[in-house]
Design a protein around this motif. Sequence first.
Motif, PDB file in Angstrom:
ATOM      1  N   ASP A   8      51.353  69.649  66.354  1.00 21.45           N
ATOM      2  CA  ASP A   8      52.049  68.401  66.019  1.00 21.45           C
ATOM      3  C   ASP A   8      53.536  68.538  66.377  1.00 21.45           C
ATOM      4  N   HIS A   9      53.977  69.748  66.613  1.00 25.55           N
ATOM      5  CA  HIS A   9      55.372  69.993  66.979  1.00 25.55           C
ATOM      6  C   HIS A   9      55.477  70.805  68.265  1.00 25.55           C
ATOM      7  N   ARG A  69      53.583  71.570  72.558  1.00 22.70           N
ATOM      8  CA  ARG A  69      52.566  71.366  73.591  1.00 22.70           C
ATOM      9  C   ARG A  69      52.355  72.655  74.383  1.00 22.70           C
ATOM     10  N   ARG A  97      57.799  73.470  73.809  1.00 22.81           N
ATOM     11  CA  ARG A  97      56.987  73.326  75.007  1.00 22.81           C
ATOM     12  C   ARG A  97      56.720  74.687  75.644  1.00 22.81           C
ATOM     13  N   VAL A 121      64.763  59.765  81.342  1.00 27.02           N
ATOM     14  CA  VAL A 121      63.754  60.832  81.372  1.00 27.02           C
ATOM     15  C   VAL A 121      63.282  61.149  79.950  1.00 27.02           C
ATOM     16  N   LEU A 122      64.219  61.197  79.006  1.00 27.25           N
ATOM     17  CA  LEU A 122      63.850  61.494  77.619  1.00 27.25           C
ATOM     18  C   LEU A 122      62.929  60.400  77.052  1.00 27.25           C
ATOM     19  N   TRP A 127      60.897  58.426  78.830  1.00 28.95           N
ATOM     20  CA  TRP A 127      59.587  58.566  79.467  1.00 28.95           C
ATOM     21  C   TRP A 127      58.792  59.676  78.778  1.00 28.95           C
ATOM     22  N   ASP A 128      59.432  60.811  78.557  1.00 32.54           N
ATOM     23  CA  ASP A 128      58.753  61.943  77.918  1.00 32.54           C
ATOM     24  C   ASP A 128      58.261  61.553  76.525  1.00 32.54           C
ATOM     25  N   ASN A 131      54.500  62.317  76.572  1.00 26.55           N
ATOM     26  CA  ASN A 131      54.214  63.719  76.255  1.00 26.55           C
ATOM     27  C   ASN A 131      54.510  64.139  74.833  1.00 26.55           C
ATOM     28  N   MET A 132      55.486  63.525  74.230  1.00 29.57           N
ATOM     29  CA  MET A 132      56.019  64.064  72.974  1.00 29.57           C
ATOM     30  C   MET A 132      54.970  64.080  71.861  1.00 29.57           C
ATOM     31  N   PRO A 133      54.782  65.235  71.203  1.00 31.09           N
ATOM     32  CA  PRO A 133      53.915  65.231  70.019  1.00 31.09           C
ATOM     33  C   PRO A 133      54.600  64.452  68.893  1.00 31.09           C
ATOM     34  N   ALA A 134      53.769  63.908  67.980  1.00 29.32           N
ATOM     35  CA  ALA A 134      54.311  63.030  66.930  1.00 29.32           C
ATOM     36  C   ALA A 134      55.438  63.699  66.155  1.00 29.32           C
ATOM     37  N   GLY A 135      55.298  65.005  65.915  1.00 29.63           N
ATOM     38  CA  GLY A 135      56.302  65.707  65.117  1.00 29.63           C
ATOM     39  C   GLY A 135      57.664  65.819  65.790  1.00 29.63           C
ATOM     40  N   GLY A 136      57.732  65.464  67.069  1.00 23.93           N
ATOM     41  CA  GLY A 136      59.012  65.552  67.768  1.00 23.93           C
ATOM     42  C   GLY A 136      59.858  64.294  67.653  1.00 23.93           C
ATOM     43  N   GLU A 152      61.560  62.644  65.318  1.00 22.52           N
ATOM     44  CA  GLU A 152      62.866  62.608  64.663  1.00 22.52           C
ATOM     45  C   GLU A 152      63.933  63.289  65.524  1.00 22.52           C
ATOM     46  N   ALA A 153      63.590  64.449  66.056  1.00 18.38           N
ATOM     47  CA  ALA A 153      64.550  65.163  66.908  1.00 18.38           C
ATOM     48  C   ALA A 153      64.856  64.348  68.163  1.00 18.38           C
ATOM     49  N   ARG A 154      63.834  63.733  68.738  1.00 18.72           N
ATOM     50  CA  ARG A 154      64.057  62.959  69.953  1.00 18.72           C
ATOM     51  C   ARG A 154      64.974  61.770  69.675  1.00 18.72           C
ATOM     52  N   GLN A 175      68.405  62.941  69.645  1.00 22.03           N
ATOM     53  CA  GLN A 175      68.927  63.208  70.998  1.00 22.03           C
ATOM     54  C   GLN A 175      69.325  61.896  71.688  1.00 22.03           C
TER      55      GLN A 175
END
Lengths: 499, 499
Positions: free
Chosen positions: A228-229, A231, A248, B27-28, B30-31, B35-40, B42-44, B47
């Motif tokens: 979940d955090h 890949r 990643r 790019v961020l 799109w990712d 691609n981003m897992p759900a847990g990412g 908040e951090a994304r 950013q």
Amino acid sequence: MNPSKTPYQELEDRFERLAKLGQALGVLQWDMACNMPAGGAEARSAQLSTLKVMGHELITDPALADFLDAAEADRTLNPWQQANLTAMRRRRVRALAIDADLVRRVSEAGAACEMLWRDAKAKADFKAIVPALTEVRDLVLERAEALSAALGLDSYDALLDGFEPDARAAAIAPVFADLAAFLPGFTDDVLARQEAAGPLLALPGPFDLAAQRKLCRLMMEAVGFDFDHGRLDESHHPFCGGVPEDIRITTRYSEDDFMPGLMGVLHETGHALYEQGLPAEWRYRPVGRARGMVLHESQSLLVEMQACRSAEFIAFAAPRMREAFGGSGPAWEAGNIHRHYTWVERGFIRVDADEVTYPAHVILRFRLESAMLAGDLAINDLPGAWAEGMEELLGLTPPDDALGCLQDIHWYDGAWGYFPTYTLGAMAASQLFAAARRARPEIPDALARGDFTPLMGWLRENIHRKASSRSTDQLLEEATGSVLDATAFKAHLQSRYLA
Amino acid sequence: MNPSKTPYQELEDRFERLAKLGQALGVLQWDMACNMPAGGAEARSAQLSTLKVMGHELITDPALADFLDAAEADRTLNPWQQANLTAMRRRRVRALAIDADLVRRVSEAGAACEMLWRDAKAKADFKAIVPALTEVRDLVLERAEALSAALGLDSYDALLDGFEPDARAAAIAPVFADLAAFLPGFTDDVLARQEAAGPLLALPGPFDLAAQRKLCRLMMEAVGFDFDHGRLDESHHPFCGGVPEDIRITTRYSEDDFMPGLMGVLHETGHALYEQGLPAEWRYRPVGRARGMVLHESQSLLVEMQACRSAEFIAFAAPRMREAFGGSGPAWEAGNIHRHYTWVERGFIRVDADEVTYPAHVILRFRLESAMLAGDLAINDLPGAWAEGMEELLGLTPPDDALGCLQDIHWYDGAWGYFPTYTLGAMAASQLFAAARRARPEIPDALARGDFTPLMGWLRENIHRKASSRSTDQLLEEATGSVLDATAFKAHLQSRYLA
């Protein structure tokens, strides 16, 4: 400055912005390795460079000087905050030591040399790369001398310290000398014993890539990777990137042999779990980051070399490998797979080396890069010195420079002073694994069930959650009872290979 | 300021940094979608927000004021440089008009309302979302009024102008009134003729996803997508992101029906080719960007609606579809597939609508959002006004609000003033395709061979390479002989559906 903020808070806010910029860079770099079409390279390079320059401006902003001075005089800060401040000061001193133009020149010379190196390596033509490597060495030296003046360290130490704070060549040299004396005879003993035990049974491929991916994922979950955090993806060079909340990992698979790919994934999983285990409450703070490359490498090697190449873990993994690939018979027994994963062989290539012969590769590079920086070894004389060192340390003479001094990217792209962290990391991994087993005797049995909870619980508590709040030696001493040394590493090798 | 630079050069450098920051954001994002897992998440989000704030700081930097004034007085600038300066001034005026706190409040209210909207839509419960939507409307209005004061535009125009420079409600209203009068009777005629031609032959699934991916890639290559500078991936909501050198198209596939997925890809390919065709020598300059959402939508609709739903292109595509899915028989003939791709049906959902009934959906939303912003329509009364408008424009009454005013995300996440660009884009697409065929009569025959070279060559020259050097109307007038109007759109519908 906002008058309602203390100087320390102002610094926290500014470094938080810097950290988020760094996280954005991490995602862009991962994408570059995993997804970017070739035609996107120039634009990506411009994006990366822009974010880096903006980060450099943040950290060299003259306004920070007063905030740092004022915060360092603040007696109300707790030890974590003080360590945070120390880490901020350290980053600023290093950033200010080198002007932006030199940073750019080192980076450009490294990028240009790296492109030439690929070709030189393919053709085993060291002569072709001498001018470019000389330029990189000169610029790296210029950078090292600028850092040296600012930090009060020797030139080599100034580079080393960038990868591993507080590491010093003078402390590393005797440890490496000890290993260099110990390993040749030890390796002979291991090889004799290995030969006496009879030949390896081959595991014939091809191995379905989808089955390899599935097995890797299963093993990552066993170790404790949180999907979940994070890949798992594929790239030309395996690495662990991203950000703690979204790690990643990448690997590469070969249809001919599943074993290196799987162990590569487990190695990166060790890096990833360190990042995932860093304290969330110190996220975006310098003190909340991984301590340095020695501890980072210790975490990947602890998972890969100590835990996952143990007989216990292989006992858990072997039936899952058989299931993944439909394997059966004696070659697929845990004992034979364990022999594959602990096979020792003197060879030319560092990245293919086993843990017994690996230090020799690192020691050679440490000696040679120190000598090249000190002016004691001319770039032109590198192949000869390499051959001499290989003969002394491993009893081998490379047939060409592709199998010699052209094999690694580090010197060509400017990463001088990095190599020692591999072996220091292996030493730390042995120390930590031994201490973890003393503290949690159930670890080996748990590994045999594919249960990493006791090991990871201990690492979380003793290493991951402490982040950069202490020095590497302080962390090791608190966790294991002693600062970094080779005793546990040698004991581990004795126990695994000669017991 | 560097004394060796002119004010104009100083501005170029600063906007170049802003552009690269914007590319990193692309790019961020799109990712995040791919691609981003759900847990990412908040951090994304942290950013993205950091990069946006840094961009806002760059553009609102007080130092820019003098550079802009001085550059605007510089008589040596060529027309492209002048247009570049106009675009810079425009971006700065809009950025300065709204303080950072309001930007944050609009963004947070939109994000919060969007989360509630998902649930409200699933339950067809409009009442539940009224307070959150009211708050978004109020904040959007506050933003519109701030922009209005700075730009000297009506509130609605101030929003619209953010998506499409120079678009004005007063110019749109009569065009939409004309279409609203024309389309109901026209649609009746089309439906009568469609019924007389007999029923569609169904294309039964399931359709292998790998085969769909391969077919989409093949069709993208035919249109001219450069895979060395872009990718095709999958995400929940299809979009075209990335940067001109590295365009990232996404789509979603259904095993039950390959047709919408393929046409979705071709639509996004139209967006992508516009970006890939922007002039490289003006990269990182405001003038080098796509002109606005009307022309952007015109490029996607030109490829999708005008070119790829033409009988000529379907004649090229049909055998490739048969090959991809092993189809045969009358249902797989080009004629039947073309009927599928030009099928007209009055329905509740905008994104499922054909090109004949689509404008009615847009006209309804344009009227309602104008009225809500002007205070002439209370949020509570939206469902009633929606039902009334649907009855007038399409002769349908939605059975619930999920099929009515809850269907689109736009109002709930704060994108007010966007809807008109869809239909203005469809009008522009018709004008451009007609002009392209006049200039290059070989276009239809080329499409029948899957050859987009003549069409794309004309678009490159007349639209893509001109970027934002001229207004939308100037671009259209140079390319087609007239400013934006509905004549060509109506002629296209007549020709395709009633000729």
